[in-house]
Design an enzyme around this catalytic site. Structure first.
Site, mmCIF file in Angstrom:
data_model
loop_
_atom_site.group_PDB
_atom_site.id
_atom_site.type_symbol
_atom_site.label_atom_id
_atom_site.label_comp_id
_atom_site.label_asym_id
_atom_site.label_seq_id
_atom_site.Cartn_x
_atom_site.Cartn_y
_atom_site.Cartn_z
ATOM 1 C CG ASP A 33 -2.067 0.983 1.084
ATOM 2 O OD1 ASP A 33 -3.213 0.536 0.896
ATOM 3 O OD2 ASP A 33 -1.816 2.216 1.164
ATOM 4 C CB ILE A 34 0.709 4.326 -2.055
ATOM 5 C CG1 ILE A 34 1.766 5.261 -2.598
ATOM 6 C CG2 ILE A 34 -0.557 5.066 -1.687
ATOM 7 C CD1 ILE A 34 1.402 5.863 -3.961
ATOM 8 C CG ASN A 91 -12.820 -0.901 3.358
ATOM 9 O OD1 ASN A 91 -13.338 -1.274 4.410
ATOM 10 N ND2 ASN A 91 -11.655 -0.282 3.322
ATOM 11 C CD GLU A 99 -9.282 6.060 0.388
ATOM 12 O OE1 GLU A 99 -8.241 5.833 -0.264
ATOM 13 O OE2 GLU A 99 -9.287 6.518 1.540
ATOM 14 C CB VAL A 100 -9.193 1.878 -5.105
ATOM 15 C CG1 VAL A 100 -8.802 1.428 -6.510
ATOM 16 C CG2 VAL A 100 -8.214 2.937 -4.600
ATOM 17 C CG HIS A 104 -8.554 -2.857 -2.590
ATOM 18 N ND1 HIS A 104 -9.488 -2.210 -3.366
ATOM 19 C CD2 HIS A 104 -8.474 -2.159 -1.439
ATOM 20 C CE1 HIS A 104 -9.942 -1.156 -2.717
ATOM 21 N NE2 HIS A 104 -9.349 -1.098 -1.535
ATOM 22 C CG HIS A 106 -6.801 -3.075 2.886
ATOM 23 N ND1 HIS A 106 -6.125 -1.887 2.763
ATOM 24 C CD2 HIS A 106 -8.023 -2.858 2.328
ATOM 25 C CE1 HIS A 106 -6.890 -0.987 2.159
ATOM 26 N NE2 HIS A 106 -8.055 -1.553 1.889
HETATM 27 P P1 5GP Z 1 -9.923 1.303 0.287
HETATM 28 O O1 5GP Z 1 -10.298 2.451 1.178
HETATM 29 O O2 5GP Z 1 -10.472 1.486 -1.107
HETATM 30 O O3 5GP Z 1 -10.225 -0.026 0.890
HETATM 31 O O4 5GP Z 1 -8.341 1.336 0.201
HETATM 32 C C1 5GP Z 1 -7.628 1.859 -0.876
HETATM 33 C C2 5GP Z 1 -6.158 1.737 -0.535
HETATM 34 O O5 5GP Z 1 -5.409 1.934 -1.712
HETATM 35 C C3 5GP Z 1 -5.667 2.768 0.487
HETATM 36 O O6 5GP Z 1 -5.079 2.081 1.592
HETATM 37 C C4 5GP Z 1 -4.640 3.590 -0.299
HETATM 38 O O7 5GP Z 1 -3.529 3.984 0.491
HETATM 39 C C5 5GP Z 1 -4.230 2.641 -1.409
HETATM 40 N N1 5GP Z 1 -3.821 3.294 -2.633
HETATM 41 C C6 5GP Z 1 -4.477 4.288 -3.292
HETATM 42 N N2 5GP Z 1 -3.821 4.625 -4.419
HETATM 43 C C7 5GP Z 1 -2.723 3.808 -4.478
HETATM 44 C C8 5GP Z 1 -1.664 3.671 -5.432
HETATM 45 O O8 5GP Z 1 -1.585 4.360 -6.443
HETATM 46 N N3 5GP Z 1 -0.733 2.717 -5.159
HETATM 47 C C9 5GP Z 1 -0.785 1.933 -4.051
HETATM 48 N N4 5GP Z 1 0.192 1.025 -3.875
HETATM 49 N N5 5GP Z 1 -1.768 2.028 -3.138
HETATM 50 C C10 5GP Z 1 -2.732 2.967 -3.352
#
Ligand code: 5GP
Length: 121
Positions: A33-34, A91, A99-100, A104, A106
């Site tokens: 994760d970034i 999520n 968010e994405v 995914h 985690h």
């Molecule tokens: P969500 O809230 O959708 O479950 O989590 C999205 C995750 O994607 C977050 O933990 C965020 O830090 C990670 N993330 C967002 N953009 C990028 C990216 O460009 N590269 C990587 N490696 N992680 C990302």
């Protein structure tokens, strides 16, 4: 919700933007994760157009479901957390603050992770 193939993880899957890769096979890609929330914070994504656990669990072919689930476990072992423990999180949708919009999972590990949820609201 329709799958948007311009989401950031779709771009990572296509190799259009880089990631810090941990593992890849025919079914899944795993990368760090970034913005890590724990000493280990990995993301595992399936190789297919699925927004979240919701459409993946309903619509994905069996070989992809099995391959993805096995990949998540394999990555946790690769990262060395089968002994000391880890947490999985996926999520889905607004209440979960997804968010994405590409499924995914985690993987968090590397320290005691505390209670499952914060007590707000
Ligand atoms: P969500 O809230 O959708 O479950 O989590 C999205 C995750 O994607 C977050 O933990 C965020 O830090 C990670 N993330 C967002 N953009 C990028 C990216 O460009 N590269 C990587 N490696 N992680 C990302």
């Amino acid at each position: 919700m329709a799958y948007d193939d311009q989401n950031i993880f779709a771009k990572i899957l296509r190799g259009e933007i880089p990631c810090n890769k941990i593992f890849e096979d025919d079914f899944a890609l795993a990368f760090h994760d970034i913005n890590p929330q724990a000493p280990t914070h990995a993301l595992v994504i399936p190789k297919g157009p699925y927004v979240s656990w919701d459409d993946f669990s309903a619509d994905a072919p069996a070989d992809l479901v099995v391959g993805f689930v096995r990949a998540v476990g394999h990555v946790a072992r690769l990262l060395g957390h089968d002994g000391d423990g880890y947490r999985l999180l996926a999520n889905h949708g607004a209440n979960a603050h997804q968010e994405v919009p590409h499924l995914h999972v985690h993987i968090f590990g590397g320290r005691p992770l505390g209670p499952m949820l914060t007590r707000s609201g």
